[in-house]
Motif scaffolding. Structure first.
Motif, PDB file in Angstrom:
ATOM      1  N   SER A   1       0.846  -1.193   0.000  1.00 37.19           N
ATOM      2  CA  SER A   1       0.000   0.000   0.000  1.00 37.19           C
ATOM      3  C   SER A   1       0.883   1.245   0.000  1.00 37.19           C
ATOM      4  O   SER A   1       2.038   1.217   0.450  1.00 37.19           O
ATOM      5  N   GLU A   2       0.303   2.343  -0.502  1.00 39.40           N
ATOM      6  CA  GLU A   2       1.076   3.576  -0.640  1.00 39.40           C
ATOM      7  C   GLU A   2       1.409   4.173   0.731  1.00 39.40           C
ATOM      8  O   GLU A   2       0.581   4.150   1.633  1.00 39.40           O
ATOM      9  N   LYS A   3       2.601   4.695   0.857  1.00 36.85           N
ATOM     10  CA  LYS A   3       2.987   5.311   2.129  1.00 36.85           C
ATOM     11  C   LYS A   3       2.172   6.574   2.415  1.00 36.85           C
ATOM     12  O   LYS A   3       1.832   7.310   1.495  1.00 36.85           O
TER      13      LYS A   3
ATOM     14  N   HIS B   1       1.395  10.268   3.295  1.00 36.73           N
ATOM     15  CA  HIS B   1       2.138  11.500   3.033  1.00 36.73           C
ATOM     16  C   HIS B   1       1.896  12.467   4.191  1.00 36.73           C
ATOM     17  O   HIS B   1       0.849  13.116   4.263  1.00 36.73           O
TER      18      HIS B   1
ATOM     19  N   THR C   1       6.607  13.807  -1.701  1.00 35.53           N
ATOM     20  CA  THR C   1       6.162  12.985  -2.836  1.00 35.53           C
ATOM     21  C   THR C   1       6.467  13.632  -4.185  1.00 35.53           C
ATOM     22  O   THR C   1       6.625  12.936  -5.178  1.00 35.53           O
TER      23      THR C   1
ATOM     24  N   ARG D   1       3.889  11.354  -7.388  1.00 33.22           N
ATOM     25  CA  ARG D   1       4.484  10.013  -7.360  1.00 33.22           C
ATOM     26  C   ARG D   1       3.809   9.071  -8.346  1.00 33.22           C
ATOM     27  O   ARG D   1       4.395   8.077  -8.749  1.00 33.22           O
ATOM     28  N   ASP D   2       2.570   9.392  -8.768  1.00 32.95           N
ATOM     29  CA  ASP D   2       1.951   8.600  -9.838  1.00 32.95           C
ATOM     30  C   ASP D   2       2.126   9.278 -11.205  1.00 32.95           C
ATOM     31  O   ASP D   2       1.367   9.043 -12.145  1.00 32.95           O
TER      32      ASP D   2
END
Ligand code: SAH
Length: 352
Positions: free
Chosen positions: A2-4, A6, A66, A87-88
């Motif tokens: 899972s994404e960290k 922010h 990010t 980040r995406d």
């Protein structure tokens, strides 16, 4: 995986809860908040006032930054444009505009923009996505660090304008949260009074803004003196027309503080919306406001391929301004900044 999380997106209270859940004492939240927003650190490693094991623990589930700066352009007039990536991998653009008395940072609220204003280059991207509160705050941190050094004082103070890519009022919640985080005294300490947010006319949000206790100044992009033309230039006018928009602005006027004004913006397009007659029409529209409560910023159009408009002549810009002033309306011409690096109004389209 899972994404960290922010942490730059977290309010002070949210950060306190987060730290508590890690089983850490409350004061660690204050240290982390300071580290992120006052010292403008971009990683937990640099927060050497935290024990090493806590820094490691933070790194497992969270991140301090990010956005990545992909390119940076400096204009001959000192304006700087930052092209960043989320980040995406979505583009985010931010502009630093130095002036004699005070610096201004122009931030983006969305990647791309869903509105289809005919004279704006950002519109050609369409909406990519809303930015998070943390991504809005991070833009300011990155620019201040670039200009002054990491965590260094900002000698002139900083004004913010929400006039970059996107329609801020279509990302209202994240916008307001970002402004709240940035206003914290133990952080960036940029208070709402230093912030102006510009909308193309998302009418319900103007009413909402008027009710907020802590709120930024308001600018409204009008750019046409009648519905027929505004429908064409700014299709959002088909959803909320000029009457509805000016009515909302009237309500907003009632909420203004002592000596506060609100602003209309009017992009001047040569031969399209800049005639003497149109200036008089515009003045008539605005005569419902107190003259000391409203002002109008005239923005000479910034051209760029494939936009089919061109700026008005300087002579016509002056005439247009004079006509408004004769009717008692304060009018200012916005000097274009950073045109050579595609940093000016309506030129943010992730160009390299
Ligand atoms: N979506 C918001 C925020 C963008 S602000 C809004 O529309 O208000 C950017 C300002 O620049 C707006 O007033 C917009 O009308 C203006 N603008 C857009 N394209 C432009 C261009 N090519 N030249 C000059 N101004 C432009």
């Amino acid at each position: 995986m899972s994404e960290k999380l922010h942490l730059t997106s977290f309010s002070k209270d949210e950060l306190t809860d987060f730290v508590k859940n890690l089983g850490e004492p409350k004061y660690r939240a204050a240290q982390i908040f300071k580290g992120l927003h006052e010292r403008r650190l971009r990683s937990f490693e640099e927060m050497t006032d935290l024990p090493k094991n806590l820094r490691e623990k933070l790194n497992e589930t969270a991140t301090a930054s990010t956005l990545k700066v992909e390119s940076r352009y400096v204009s001959t007039d000192g304006t700087r444009r930052f092209l960043m990536k989320t980040r995406d991998n979505f583009p985010v653009e931010t502009v630093f505009i130095p002036t004699e008395n005070r610096d201004t940072i122009c931030f983006s609220s969305q990647s791309g923009c869903p509105l289809k204003c005919d004279f704006c280059l950002t519109a050609k991207l369409g909406l990519l996505r809303n930015l998070t509160a943390g991504e809005i705050v991070e833009q300011i941190i990155i620019v201040l660090n670039d200009v002054y050094g990491i965590g260094a004082e900002t000698p002139h103070g900083t004004n913010l304008v929400g006039m970059g890519a996107g329609e801020p009022f279509l990302n209202f919640e994240n916008l307001i949260k970002a402004l709240e985080i940035m206003s914290e005294e133990e952080g960036l300490f940029i208070v709402p009074n230093r912030v102006t947010v510009s909308t193309a006319g998302i009418v319900p949000k103007i009413y909402e803004l008027a009710k907020l206790e802590k709120r930024p100044h308001l600018a409204i992009s009008l750019s046409a003196p009648n519905n027929q033309l505004r429908d064409k230039l700014m299709p959002i006018n088909k959803r909320w027309n000029i009457e509805e928009l000016l009515e909302a602005a009237k309500e907003f006027e009632k909420s203004l503080r002592k000596n506060e004004r609100f602003t209309f913006e009017y992009v001047l397009l040569g031969g399209v919306n800049d005639t003497d007659e149109q200036a008089r029409q515009l003045a008539n529209l605005l005569n419902r406001y107190e003259l000391n409560r409203v002002k109008i910023n005239l923005i000479p159009h910034n051209s760029a391929e494939p936009l089919e408009y061109h700026p008005s002549s300087w002579e016509q810009i002056e005439r247009f301004k004079d006509i408004l002033e004769t009717k008692g309306i304060s009018a200012f011409v916005r000097r274009p900044r950073g045109r050579d690096i595609y940093a000016a109004c309506g030129q943010l389209a992730a160009k390299k």
